[in-house]
Design a protein around this motif. Sequence first.
Motif, PDB file in Angstrom:
ATOM      1  N   LEU A  31       0.820  -1.211   0.000  1.00 37.94           N
ATOM      2  CA  LEU A  31       0.000   0.000   0.000  1.00 37.94           C
ATOM      3  C   LEU A  31       0.856   1.264   0.000  1.00 37.94           C
ATOM      4  O   LEU A  31       0.480   2.285  -0.604  1.00 37.94           O
ATOM      5  N   GLN A  32       2.027   1.202   0.662  1.00 37.50           N
ATOM      6  CA  GLN A  32       2.946   2.338   0.631  1.00 37.50           C
ATOM      7  C   GLN A  32       3.451   2.586  -0.787  1.00 37.50           C
ATOM      8  O   GLN A  32       3.569   3.729  -1.237  1.00 37.50           O
ATOM      9  N   GLN A  33       3.721   1.478  -1.503  1.00 39.65           N
ATOM     10  CA  GLN A  33       4.156   1.605  -2.897  1.00 39.65           C
ATOM     11  C   GLN A  33       3.035   2.169  -3.773  1.00 39.65           C
ATOM     12  O   GLN A  33       3.285   2.984  -4.671  1.00 39.65           O
ATOM     13  N   VAL A  34       1.802   1.734  -3.507  1.00 39.54           N
ATOM     14  CA  VAL A  34       0.651   2.249  -4.238  1.00 39.54           C
ATOM     15  C   VAL A  34       0.527   3.758  -4.036  1.00 39.54           C
ATOM     16  O   VAL A  34       0.317   4.526  -4.991  1.00 39.54           O
ATOM     17  N   ALA A  35       0.678   4.187  -2.777  1.00 39.67           N
ATOM     18  CA  ALA A  35       0.577   5.615  -2.473  1.00 39.67           C
ATOM     19  C   ALA A  35       1.699   6.402  -3.140  1.00 39.67           C
ATOM     20  O   ALA A  35       1.488   7.523  -3.643  1.00 39.67           O
ATOM     21  N   SER A  36       2.902   5.813  -3.178  1.00 38.25           N
ATOM     22  CA  SER A  36       4.043   6.498  -3.796  1.00 38.25           C
ATOM     23  C   SER A  36       3.837   6.670  -5.292  1.00 38.25           C
ATOM     24  O   SER A  36       4.104   7.738  -5.852  1.00 38.25           O
ATOM     25  N   ILE A  37       3.332   5.600  -5.947  1.00 43.96           N
ATOM     26  CA  ILE A  37       3.087   5.692  -7.392  1.00 43.96           C
ATOM     27  C   ILE A  37       1.988   6.711  -7.682  1.00 43.96           C
ATOM     28  O   ILE A  37       2.078   7.497  -8.631  1.00 43.96           O
ATOM     29  N   GLN A  38       0.946   6.708  -6.841  1.00 39.50           N
ATOM     30  CA  GLN A  38      -0.141   7.666  -7.036  1.00 39.50           C
ATOM     31  C   GLN A  38       0.367   9.098  -6.915  1.00 39.50           C
ATOM     32  O   GLN A  38      -0.035   9.987  -7.686  1.00 39.50           O
ATOM     33  N   LYS A  39       1.296   9.322  -5.983  1.00 40.45           N
ATOM     34  CA  LYS A  39       1.874  10.646  -5.803  1.00 40.45           C
ATOM     35  C   LYS A  39       2.674  11.043  -7.039  1.00 40.45           C
ATOM     36  O   LYS A  39       2.598  12.204  -7.506  1.00 40.45           O
ATOM     37  N   ASN A  40       3.426  10.085  -7.585  1.00 36.09           N
ATOM     38  CA  ASN A  40       4.223  10.375  -8.782  1.00 36.09           C
ATOM     39  C   ASN A  40       3.326  10.668  -9.984  1.00 36.09           C
ATOM     40  O   ASN A  40       3.622  11.553 -10.798  1.00 36.09           O
ATOM     41  N   ILE A  41       2.233   9.898 -10.089  1.00 35.07           N
ATOM     42  CA  ILE A  41       1.302  10.125 -11.205  1.00 35.07           C
ATOM     43  C   ILE A  41       0.692  11.517 -11.100  1.00 35.07           C
ATOM     44  O   ILE A  41       0.589  12.247 -12.089  1.00 35.07           O
ATOM     45  N   SER A  42       0.286  11.886  -9.888  1.00 32.31           N
ATOM     46  CA  SER A  42      -0.356  13.189  -9.696  1.00 32.31           C
ATOM     47  C   SER A  42       0.596  14.343  -9.986  1.00 32.31           C
ATOM     48  O   SER A  42       0.188  15.407 -10.472  1.00 32.31           O
ATOM     49  N   GLY A  43       1.882  14.135  -9.692  1.00 34.64           N
ATOM     50  CA  GLY A  43       2.850  15.230  -9.861  1.00 34.64           C
ATOM     51  C   GLY A  43       3.563  15.232 -11.190  1.00 34.64           C
ATOM     52  O   GLY A  43       4.353  16.139 -11.479  1.00 34.64           O
ATOM     53  N   PHE A  44       3.312  14.207 -12.002  1.00 42.07           N
ATOM     54  CA  PHE A  44       4.032  14.091 -13.272  1.00 42.07           C
ATOM     55  C   PHE A  44       3.437  15.053 -14.310  1.00 42.07           C
ATOM     56  O   PHE A  44       2.244  15.018 -14.595  1.00 42.07           O
ATOM     57  N   GLN A  45       4.301  15.900 -14.896  1.00 40.36           N
ATOM     58  CA  GLN A  45       3.844  16.935 -15.826  1.00 40.36           C
ATOM     59  C   GLN A  45       4.365  16.744 -17.247  1.00 40.36           C
ATOM     60  O   GLN A  45       4.156  17.592 -18.110  1.00 40.36           O
ATOM     61  N   GLY A  46       5.065  15.644 -17.501  1.00 40.50           N
ATOM     62  CA  GLY A  46       5.696  15.428 -18.806  1.00 40.50           C
ATOM     63  C   GLY A  46       4.700  15.366 -19.944  1.00 40.50           C
ATOM     64  O   GLY A  46       3.549  14.977 -19.761  1.00 40.50           O
ATOM     65  N   GLN A  47       5.167  15.727 -21.175  1.00 39.34           N
ATOM     66  CA  GLN A  47       4.331  15.707 -22.372  1.00 39.34           C
ATOM     67  C   GLN A  47       5.031  14.890 -23.457  1.00 39.34           C
ATOM     68  O   GLN A  47       6.244  14.679 -23.429  1.00 39.34           O
ATOM     69  N   GLY A  48       4.273  14.429 -24.449  1.00 40.84           N
ATOM     70  CA  GLY A  48       4.852  13.686 -25.554  1.00 40.84           C
ATOM     71  C   GLY A  48       4.654  12.193 -25.417  1.00 40.84           C
ATOM     72  O   GLY A  48       4.132  11.688 -24.418  1.00 40.84           O
TER      73      GLY A  48
END
Length: 564
Positions: A31-48
Amino acid sequence: MSVQWSQVKTWSSSGLSAYSGTVSSKRDRVLQQVASIQKNISGFQGQGDTADALRTAMGTAHTALSTLADDLAEVCDALDAAVPNIEQVMEAVKTAESTASSMQCTIDENGKPTCHYSGQESNSYRQVAEASVAGKITEAIALASYADESLNRALGKVGTPGSTSSASGQGTHKLSKSEQERFKNMSPEERADYWSKQSYEQKQYLCDHYPEMVGNADGVEGWARDRANRINLSEKKLAAEKEVEALKVAVNDPQQASLKQKNQEALTKAEHAVEAYSKIKSSLGNGISLEDYQHGKKGDPISLLTLQDDGRRVKAAVAQGDVDNAKHVSTFVPGIGTTVEGSLHNYIRQAGNLRQAAADQGNMPLKDVATISWLGYDAPGEPKFENLGDIASPNLAKEGSDRLAGFLTGMQASREHGAGDAHMSLVGHSYGSTTSGMAATKVKSGVIDDLVLFGSPGMGTFNPSDLHVDEGHRWVSGVPNGDWVQGVGSRFRKKIGFGGLGKNPMDDDSTFTHLSGDATGYEGYNHDAKPNRLRRFDTSNHSVYLEKGTETLQDIGRVVAGVK
């Protein structure tokens, strides 16, 4: 593979609990890994294209890890549920070994006891001792077989569609033992208040993790009792099947010859239980669950509101319609000869007749009416000479009325915290009318809006003022011929001074208003039946009141609809 004594005697719940803790810790890390990935997804701003591919990969990983967390939670739930079952087995093994020790017996690896007593009359004593120990071993094996199969089933469901887990809802939590005891000891009103304050997710969680506690908890909503009792039904049926298997072996075991009659009686009771559970399951298959209905699924709801296996036999209450929201809710209590395995389908059919009659007479849609077939007590056996003691005695009615009063009070309290007050009627037939009358003396005023007794041996009290139902809402019906049961309690009391079933509600001073006693429109009505007399044992028309074509059904339907 069958469970062996050499295995069972080594079982321990502590190892299972420890392993559950280990799995739970692993789930926490996932669950900690799930939360970490969710945080990365929410903060990811890359395009292309590259950024989109990375975003997709993170989403896939998030879904996979979330699913893994759910699966691990289900494993924990299965292990936790198995612990009390294993503890029961441990206690049974301890009892068997203690009994063996006290009788100077040993038990070999195959579960065969040998008595080493060498005193006078040693052969007869040895046989009795070995049979007694063997009986205890049979009980332990039956419990172990159930625990083993139950755990295997639960683990087999992990990750399958429709499975549930601790991770399925937010804000759910387990109850401590003290919280569980507090819940069990609440009054129906207190429990309804407590339940109304729980989130929907927590209610589901409690149903799934404490089904035995929730299923028969007066004050809990109907949908939740149904959800919990469907789990209980599966488990109780499995346990009874395993008991049958063990007892069949015991009945044919030469070493248990002195227990043959006792084992045969236990086997018969277990076989009746399996049959009862099968009948309940088939009844539920004729509709959809109440929870599904309330969430918009098409179909007519059938719910299991009570499931108990204490006392003489399996007990159940099956509802047709939405008891949580219907405007009119009627509880039908049958009497003499009632068993779940032998009578449930018939009483569900009759309660269905009553539901339709109420809708017709009240000129309302069927969804506005719910009927409950309440087989929640031990009724006397069929009207035969050997059962007259139970039929004429109020004892079974007293025990049943306590359960019935709690059930009705809980339903009323649940409605007050839910959709609002419903028009509630209590409809008692035969000995069930005595049970109903007694329950009406034990509930608070306002719980029962209308009380209907028919084919009644007695109304449960000799003082009408004891009934907590307004006098203008007490109703009675009785066919003139072929119903020996009607008023038999009073006739017994007058003739031989025996019986305490209460006053005959057909009497002019009973304060009950007479409904139609005309059931001649039923195709099975016996027009040649004898008038109701103590020495004229004719019950051919005792069970015709709720059959189609009768005016008795229509008139009782008017009461249930609140238009009488």
